[in-house]
Design an enzyme around this catalytic site. Structure first.
Site, PDB file in Angstrom:
ATOM      1  N   GLU A 133      12.339  -3.722  -0.682  1.00  0.00           N
ATOM      2  CA  GLU A 133      11.752  -4.194   0.570  1.00  0.00           C
ATOM      3  C   GLU A 133      12.315  -5.584   0.761  1.00  0.00           C
ATOM      4  O   GLU A 133      11.837  -6.548   0.176  1.00  0.00           O
ATOM      5  CB  GLU A 133      10.228  -4.237   0.503  1.00  0.00           C
ATOM      6  CG  GLU A 133       9.616  -4.666   1.823  1.00  0.00           C
ATOM      7  CD  GLU A 133       8.251  -5.312   1.692  1.00  0.00           C
ATOM      8  OE1 GLU A 133       7.965  -5.900   0.639  1.00  0.00           O
ATOM      9  OE2 GLU A 133       7.471  -5.229   2.655  1.00  0.00           O
ATOM     10  N   ASP A 173       8.467  -4.115  -4.092  1.00  0.00           N
ATOM     11  CA  ASP A 173       7.705  -4.928  -3.146  1.00  0.00           C
ATOM     12  C   ASP A 173       8.281  -6.346  -3.106  1.00  0.00           C
ATOM     13  O   ASP A 173       8.578  -6.932  -4.153  1.00  0.00           O
ATOM     14  CB  ASP A 173       6.244  -4.963  -3.622  1.00  0.00           C
ATOM     15  CG  ASP A 173       5.307  -5.575  -2.617  1.00  0.00           C
ATOM     16  OD1 ASP A 173       5.183  -5.042  -1.507  1.00  0.00           O
ATOM     17  OD2 ASP A 173       4.709  -6.624  -2.929  1.00  0.00           O
ATOM     18  N   ASP A 230     -14.981  10.268  -2.128  1.00  0.00           N
ATOM     19  CA  ASP A 230     -15.546   8.908  -2.046  1.00  0.00           C
ATOM     20  C   ASP A 230     -15.035   8.160  -0.817  1.00  0.00           C
ATOM     21  O   ASP A 230     -15.293   6.969  -0.644  1.00  0.00           O
ATOM     22  CB  ASP A 230     -15.209   8.106  -3.328  1.00  0.00           C
ATOM     23  CG  ASP A 230     -13.705   7.882  -3.494  1.00  0.00           C
ATOM     24  OD1 ASP A 230     -13.324   7.202  -4.472  1.00  0.00           O
ATOM     25  OD2 ASP A 230     -12.922   8.376  -2.656  1.00  0.00           O
ATOM     26  N   ASN A 250     -11.859  13.334  -4.177  1.00  0.00           N
ATOM     27  CA  ASN A 250     -13.172  13.336  -4.863  1.00  0.00           C
ATOM     28  C   ASN A 250     -14.318  12.938  -3.936  1.00  0.00           C
ATOM     29  O   ASN A 250     -15.427  12.677  -4.394  1.00  0.00           O
ATOM     30  CB  ASN A 250     -13.133  12.413  -6.099  1.00  0.00           C
ATOM     31  CG  ASN A 250     -12.973  10.947  -5.697  1.00  0.00           C
ATOM     32  OD1 ASN A 250     -12.835  10.636  -4.501  1.00  0.00           O
ATOM     33  ND2 ASN A 250     -12.971  10.069  -6.683  1.00  0.00           N
TER      34      ASN A 250
HETATM   35  O1  TEU Z   1       5.035  -6.757   2.234  1.00  0.00           O
HETATM   36  C1  TEU Z   1       5.878  -7.885   2.119  1.00  0.00           C
HETATM   37  C2  TEU Z   1       6.055  -8.538   3.398  1.00  0.00           C
HETATM   38  O2  TEU Z   1       6.837  -9.430   3.546  1.00  0.00           O
HETATM   39  C3  TEU Z   1       5.260  -8.009   4.517  1.00  0.00           C
HETATM   40  O3  TEU Z   1       4.002  -8.669   4.382  1.00  0.00           O
HETATM   41  C4  TEU Z   1       5.892  -8.302   5.824  1.00  0.00           C
HETATM   42  O4  TEU Z   1       6.425  -9.613   5.797  1.00  0.00           O
HETATM   43  C5  TEU Z   1       4.877  -8.299   6.896  1.00  0.00           C
HETATM   44  O5  TEU Z   1       3.879  -7.379   6.583  1.00  0.00           O
HETATM   45  C6  TEU Z   1       5.602  -7.934   8.175  1.00  0.00           C
HETATM   46  O6  TEU Z   1       4.661  -7.652   9.158  1.00  0.00           O
HETATM   47  C7  TEU Z   1       4.725  -6.203   0.970  1.00  0.00           C
HETATM   48  C8  TEU Z   1       3.823  -5.008   1.176  1.00  0.00           C
HETATM   49  O7  TEU Z   1       4.517  -4.009   1.918  1.00  0.00           O
HETATM   50  C9  TEU Z   1       2.572  -5.479   1.888  1.00  0.00           C
HETATM   51  O8  TEU Z   1       1.717  -4.368   2.178  1.00  0.00           O
HETATM   52  C10 TEU Z   1       1.859  -6.461   0.992  1.00  0.00           C
HETATM   53  O9  TEU Z   1       0.720  -6.964   1.684  1.00  0.00           O
HETATM   54  C11 TEU Z   1       2.786  -7.631   0.611  1.00  0.00           C
HETATM   55  O10 TEU Z   1       4.073  -7.184   0.174  1.00  0.00           O
HETATM   56  C12 TEU Z   1       2.207  -8.404  -0.560  1.00  0.00           C
HETATM   57  O11 TEU Z   1       2.312  -7.621  -1.724  1.00  0.00           O
END
Ligand code: TEU
Length: 564
Positions: A299, A238, A62, A60
């Site tokens: 993750e 996450d 932005d 869009n």
């Molecule tokens: O990341 C979780 C996390 O542990 C990461 O922050 C990691 O430890 C670090 O980046 C390693 O360099 C998740 C998401 O992928 C991240 O983008 C978010 O900032 C974070 O959770 C909080 O939600």
């Protein structure tokens, strides 16, 4: 509403010499049919493609990527040859951590579109044979989530505060409740006006939820069901290693692990608590109650592969990102150690290792492996290694274009890590620069409206990286990714187990393993190496070459007769 079948036409692939017929055994007798094993679930070998929504394509004008931009680029993703998408959070958020601070997990932020737009994306993706998985962020909410607004307005000890981890300070009350630190830098505790503190293992705008509270548990399952009912094929969880903390919130025994690929003994009380497995057993039952092999990938930033494997037991998560390989340097012994430890640990619980080299949190691997032509060469070889390994693979948007990490000016940085580290850690924006699609100058077709300034500045010299510039160029990274992905799909041999074809002593420079009649060799050294006999199915290097050049890989079809 469940979406259509997956039988949509695949992409056109180059013809590959089919696997030699095995003769009569090809013809299945009725007995054979009766003994057919259950089909392998799609997620055990799929190629996923991570879309950091705000950086993929802006529909869009932005300057921020959105769902409409993704819809417009679905044919590109089909033609690339991936099987499934992972969309990072597109939910209502103040964007303190660009969407990982979720204010409502069952809506779409207007910045990215609407629920109707999401439903259209799902339907259009299914028509192209693409599955769609979405992020779930269970460890914390935004500080603008209704629950946290209620908690701040409530008094200490009230039920509303119990959904989060509020505690009185230590000593005269002015010291944080314990020694925990935030992943983003600084203390993990934020003080509120009435003197209490609340826990945030990330930014203060991301208060950690109290997973010992039944409403927290129930609300997360409601979110899973909400998106499953809409038709998603699965989730990326996450901070899957978070959720529960030590019940007494005791001081951690040591400093955070640095330079490794996850939390270790030093943070034994703030992550990776045993209670978390009970949640994933509940989530597995929920996912299995839906048709279509819905899945979840965790993750799991935990250093010990055996610890990671516990999350992947048959009644827990389907997959967990393997950060051991992702964080390994371009070095034969280090990569082999990561591969051996990871495949051994996951196979003990019957799960595949899930291979990944880049994502929206870590430096792009072209740069990690040296940058420039060397980094690109190594990235091609690394892709061939990943695609030859047993297990699913996660690609990160832009790696198929060979995008490097970008050095951004200070005033462009938006990652909360930059501020919270006192401007000592430049954060993750450098791997999140919007993708270049076409044209000769920024925003390189990223925005529908050429005038739209992308949310992060794009390097002026990226014209050669655009999708348009690389399409149909046989020497480009993009066409190499397309060929490699097509071949992986076409090679039935790439379905067996992994067999190392060299003893560790020979592994200093060469990684060599076999799956059926396909042998993958990766030369991580600085000199040419001899190449075994066999039909070259794919090479990461251009032109004819008798041996195996430095920083390159080859897939050979042979029967293993020839030792090196
Ligand atoms: O990341 C979780 C996390 O542990 C990461 O922050 C990691 O430890 C670090 O980046 C390693 O360099 C998740 C998401 O992928 C991240 O983008 C978010 O900032 C974070 O959770 C909080 O939600």
């Amino acid at each position: 509403m469940r979406r259509g079948s997956r039988d949509a036409p695949g992409h056109v692939v180059s013809s590959v010499v089919a696997a030699p017929s095995t003769g009569p055994a090809d013809q299945q007798s009725s007995d054979d049919v009766a003994e057919q094993p259950a089909p392998t679930p799609w997620w055990r070998s799929a190629v996923f493609y991570e879309i950091y929504v705000r950086s993929f394509a802006d529909g869009n004008g932005d300057g921020v990527g959105d769902l409409r931009g993704i819809r417009q680029r679905l044919p590109y993703l089909r033609d690339l040859g991936v099987d499934a998408l992972w969309l990072t959070p597109f939910y209502p958020s103040p964007m303190a951590d660009h969407g990982y601070d979720v204010a409502d997990p069952r809506e779409v932020d207007p910045l990215f579109g609407s629920l109707e737009e999401f439903d259209l994306l799902l339907a259009e993706a299914a028509e192209l044979g693409l599955r769609v998985t979405v992020d779930i962020v269970p460890n914390h909410t935004s500080d603008r989530h209704a629950w946290f607004v209620e908690a701040l307005a409530a008094s200490p000890g009230s039920p509303a505060r119990d959904r989060y981890l509020f505690r009185d300070g230590q000593g005269d009350g002015s010291e944080p409740p314990n020694n925990w630190v935030s992943t983003f830098g600084g203390s993990a505790w934020q003080r509120v006006p009435d003197g209490q503190y609340y826990l945030h293992l990330f930014a203060p705008e991301q208060p950690d939820l109290n997973w010992r509270h039944p409403e927290v548990v129930a609300d997360a399952e409601r979110t899973l069901s909400f998106w499953l009912d809409r038709g998603v094929d699965g989730f990326r969880i996450d901070v899957a290693h978070g959720l529960f903390k030590d019940e007494q919130l005791r001081d951690n025994p040591g400093p955070p692990s640095t330079g490794t690929f996850g939390v270790g003994a030093g943070e034994a009380h703030s992550w990776n608590q045993p209670e978390v497995h009970g949640i994933y057993r509940q989530w597995r039952r929920l996912l299995d109650s839906y048709p279509g092999d819905r899945m979840a990938v965790g993750e799991i930033w935990v250093a010990d592969p055996e610890d990671v494997a516990r999350y992947l037991r048959p009644d827990e998560l389907h997959l967990g990102f393997n950060f051991h390989l992702a964080m390994a340097p371009w070095d034969g012994p280090a990569m082999r150690a990561a591969l051996v430890a990871s495949t051994a640990a996951t196979s003990r619980v019957g799960a595949p290792a899930t291979w990944v080299l880049s994502n929206h949190d870590i430096v792009r691997h072209v740069t990690r492996y040296g940058g420039g032509e060397v980094g690109l060469r190594r990235a091609r070889a690394a892709l061939m290694m990943l695609l030859a390994l047993p297990g699913p693979v996660y690609l990160y948007a832009g790696e198929e274009l060979g995008l490097p990490q970008v050095e951004l000016p200070d005033d462009a940085l938006q990652d909360p890590i930059w501020e919270r580290s006192g401007h000592t850690d430049r954060g993750r924006d450098g791997c999140r620069v919007p993708l270049p699609w076409d044209g000769s100058q920024p925003p390189f077709g990223f925005s529908a409206d050429a005038g739209g300034q992308p949310w992060l500045p794009m390097p002026a010299d990226w014209a050669g990286y655009t999708v348009a510039a690389q399409t149909a160029d046989p020497a480009s990274m993009l066409e190499f990714y397309r060929r490699a992905l097509a071949l992986r799909r076409e090679l039935p041999e790439l379905s067996g187990s992994l067999e190392w074809t060299l003893e560790p002593a020979q592994e200093d420079e060469l990684l060599s393993f076999r799956r059926g009649s396909v042998q993958c060799l990766v030369n991580l050294g600085t000199g040419d190496l001899p190449r075994p006999a066999g039909q070259v199915l794919l090479a990461s290097f251009p032109g004819q070459h008798d041996g195996l050049p430095p920083d390159s890989a080859v897939w050979l079809r042979n029967r293993g007769e020839s030792a090196l």
